[in-house]
Design a protein around this motif. Sequence first.
Motif, PDB file in Angstrom:
ATOM      1  N   MET A  67      13.148  -2.469   9.278  1.00 24.04           N
ATOM      2  CA  MET A  67      12.771  -2.102   7.912  1.00 24.04           C
ATOM      3  C   MET A  67      11.253  -2.194   7.744  1.00 24.04           C
ATOM      4  O   MET A  67      10.638  -3.135   8.216  1.00 24.04           O
ATOM      5  N   LYS A  68      10.713  -1.188   7.049  1.00 24.38           N
ATOM      6  CA  LYS A  68       9.270  -1.191   6.807  1.00 24.38           C
ATOM      7  C   LYS A  68       8.914  -2.338   5.845  1.00 24.38           C
ATOM      8  O   LYS A  68       9.602  -2.546   4.845  1.00 24.38           O
ATOM      9  N   THR A  69       7.870  -3.076   6.157  1.00 25.41           N
ATOM     10  CA  THR A  69       7.484  -4.187   5.295  1.00 25.41           C
ATOM     11  C   THR A  69       6.926  -3.636   3.988  1.00 25.41           C
ATOM     12  O   THR A  69       6.073  -2.751   4.009  1.00 25.41           O
ATOM     13  N   PRO A  70       7.391  -4.145   2.840  1.00 25.79           N
ATOM     14  CA  PRO A  70       6.835  -3.663   1.578  1.00 25.79           C
ATOM     15  C   PRO A  70       5.349  -3.971   1.494  1.00 25.79           C
ATOM     16  O   PRO A  70       4.919  -5.027   1.942  1.00 25.79           O
ATOM     17  N   VAL A  71       4.606  -3.036   0.970  1.00 30.90           N
ATOM     18  CA  VAL A  71       3.155  -3.254   0.957  1.00 30.90           C
ATOM     19  C   VAL A  71       2.660  -3.894  -0.323  1.00 30.90           C
ATOM     20  O   VAL A  71       1.705  -4.645  -0.318  1.00 30.90           O
ATOM     21  N   ILE A  72       3.318  -3.596  -1.430  1.00 29.85           N
ATOM     22  CA  ILE A  72       2.821  -4.154  -2.690  1.00 29.85           C
ATOM     23  C   ILE A  72       3.944  -4.952  -3.359  1.00 29.85           C
ATOM     24  O   ILE A  72       4.976  -4.388  -3.708  1.00 29.85           O
ATOM     25  N   TYR A  73       3.724  -6.226  -3.553  1.00 31.47           N
ATOM     26  CA  TYR A  73       4.782  -7.109  -4.050  1.00 31.47           C
ATOM     27  C   TYR A  73       4.447  -7.590  -5.467  1.00 31.47           C
ATOM     28  O   TYR A  73       3.572  -8.442  -5.648  1.00 31.47           O
TER      29      TYR A  73
ATOM     30  N   LEU B  96      13.933   4.888 -11.338  1.00 32.43           N
ATOM     31  CA  LEU B  96      12.635   4.212 -11.480  1.00 32.43           C
ATOM     32  C   LEU B  96      12.342   3.240 -10.326  1.00 32.43           C
ATOM     33  O   LEU B  96      11.331   3.375  -9.626  1.00 32.43           O
ATOM     34  N   LEU B  97      13.233   2.271 -10.123  1.00 32.85           N
ATOM     35  CA  LEU B  97      12.970   1.282  -9.071  1.00 32.85           C
ATOM     36  C   LEU B  97      13.000   1.917  -7.674  1.00 32.85           C
ATOM     37  O   LEU B  97      12.119   1.637  -6.851  1.00 32.85           O
TER      38      LEU B  97
ATOM     39  N   ILE C  44       6.414  -0.247  -3.383  1.00 37.17           N
ATOM     40  CA  ILE C  44       6.099  -1.181  -4.472  1.00 37.17           C
ATOM     41  C   ILE C  44       7.375  -1.923  -4.892  1.00 37.17           C
ATOM     42  O   ILE C  44       8.373  -1.302  -5.251  1.00 37.17           O
ATOM     43  N   CYS C  45       7.319  -3.260  -4.834  1.00 41.40           N
ATOM     44  CA  CYS C  45       8.481  -4.084  -5.205  1.00 41.40           C
ATOM     45  C   CYS C  45       8.284  -4.634  -6.604  1.00 41.40           C
ATOM     46  O   CYS C  45       7.366  -5.435  -6.848  1.00 41.40           O
ATOM     47  N   VAL C  46       9.123  -4.203  -7.532  1.00 40.94           N
ATOM     48  CA  VAL C  46       9.171  -4.805  -8.871  1.00 40.94           C
ATOM     49  C   VAL C  46      10.650  -4.973  -9.188  1.00 40.94           C
ATOM     50  O   VAL C  46      11.496  -4.547  -8.412  1.00 40.94           O
TER      51      VAL C  46
ATOM     52  N   MET D  78      -6.478  -6.295  -7.570  1.00 46.45           N
ATOM     53  CA  MET D  78      -6.703  -5.288  -8.618  1.00 46.45           C
ATOM     54  C   MET D  78      -6.389  -3.890  -8.076  1.00 46.45           C
ATOM     55  O   MET D  78      -5.886  -3.033  -8.796  1.00 46.45           O
ATOM     56  N   GLU D  79      -6.666  -3.707  -6.788  1.00 47.50           N
ATOM     57  CA  GLU D  79      -6.368  -2.421  -6.150  1.00 47.50           C
ATOM     58  C   GLU D  79      -4.867  -2.123  -6.240  1.00 47.50           C
ATOM     59  O   GLU D  79      -4.451  -0.979  -6.497  1.00 47.50           O
ATOM     60  N   GLU D  80      -4.067  -3.142  -6.051  1.00 49.22           N
ATOM     61  CA  GLU D  80      -2.607  -2.968  -6.122  1.00 49.22           C
ATOM     62  C   GLU D  80      -2.174  -2.610  -7.548  1.00 49.22           C
ATOM     63  O   GLU D  80      -1.258  -1.809  -7.741  1.00 49.22           O
TER      64      GLU D  80
END
Length: 377
Positions: A1-7, A311-312, A320-322, A361-363
């Motif tokens: 599995m690809k590692t999530p980049v933005i958590y 959406l998710l 992006i993980c939310v 902030m970039e994320e």
Amino acid sequence: MKTPVIYFDNAATTRPDQDVLDEVIACMSEEYGNPSSVHALGRRARVRIEESRRTVARLLNVSPAEIFFTSGGTEANNAILWGCCLGLGYSDVITSPVEHPAVLNPLVCLAEKGIRVHHLRVDQTGHIDLAHLKALLAEYPRSLVSLMHANNEIGNLLPVKAVASLCTAAGALFHSDTVQTIGKLHMDMQKLGMDFAVGSAHKFYGLKGAGFMYVRSGKFFPPYLLGGGQERNMRAGTENIYGIAGMAKALELAHQRMEEDQHHCRSLKEACIDLLRNEIPDVHFNGDAEGSSLHTILNVSLPPTVDAEMLLPSLDIEGICVSSGSACSSGSSQGSHVLNTLGADETMPSLRVSFGRHNSMEEVRKLVQVLANIALP
Ligand code: PLP
């Protein structure tokens, strides 16, 4: 599995800090004795646990005898609610409809056993009606009041000191689910005045499966878990020494860098609000996002044109993980009990963005750009 980049799901759980992992790994390889054993390895494990207890107690300004280790927030909340109601005979509980399921669900079960559960009114911004609390306390002074410190979905903060004063004046007990605030805010229990509070290590860069309850001296209740006499008979079961040592380290780090973390997360949250307003004019923020609200949590509703189901997954595709609210209720088709209580517009899909020390902030800019593309294709 690809590692999530933005958590951005830090209210669900946080990435363990490297110093915590080092502590845990050292502990796992060296301290494998059972803390209840009387030989040298057992005694060393016991020392490690008691050192951890002293650290947690010092950071919360309580006595080590008032800290009991548990498997996390859920267990600690259950132990307190069951212990006070069935053990101490408190037959009235005053709570709110926006609590975490780790409080709401035990209370459903206790209500079936005859405990009277009174729900406080909550206004449209998610704040508890303190006049209602006062009125209920006048009617049921021997109550257990259970109100969370920061709401895990919308971030609203409870005026804990005011609630504690009302409870003390009435002679009621006050439990606060402090899972989202331990390690995020300075918590001087002497000043805050609650009788019971709970912590969960994985919310402040520690490991899952370790937590604690604070029980004010003189307010002890019969235990929920029975077995050996661990945790001075308040919580049976061989202690999770690795998780406990890691939790003490995590809490120490959280306190050392608290101002820095607070400032960082607050800047990210404020920037996220401003950028979203600029990019998506119809965006709405649930709760009291710019008022009395925790710096780590932001709950956003997007225009009804956004496909709620997609959406998710759309964010996930972008790495992006939310989450859509509480980790426990995400995936449920009934929507959020918190947003329903606030009367939020059900046609507007919502999501919870929760910030942590590893975010940049970039994320935030990337998140807003992706959301704008989804909302205004
Ligand atoms: N209470 C609140 C407010 C939470 O946010 C959570 C976790 O999401 C819990 C309790 C449950 O804690 P744990 O995961 O340690 O069982």
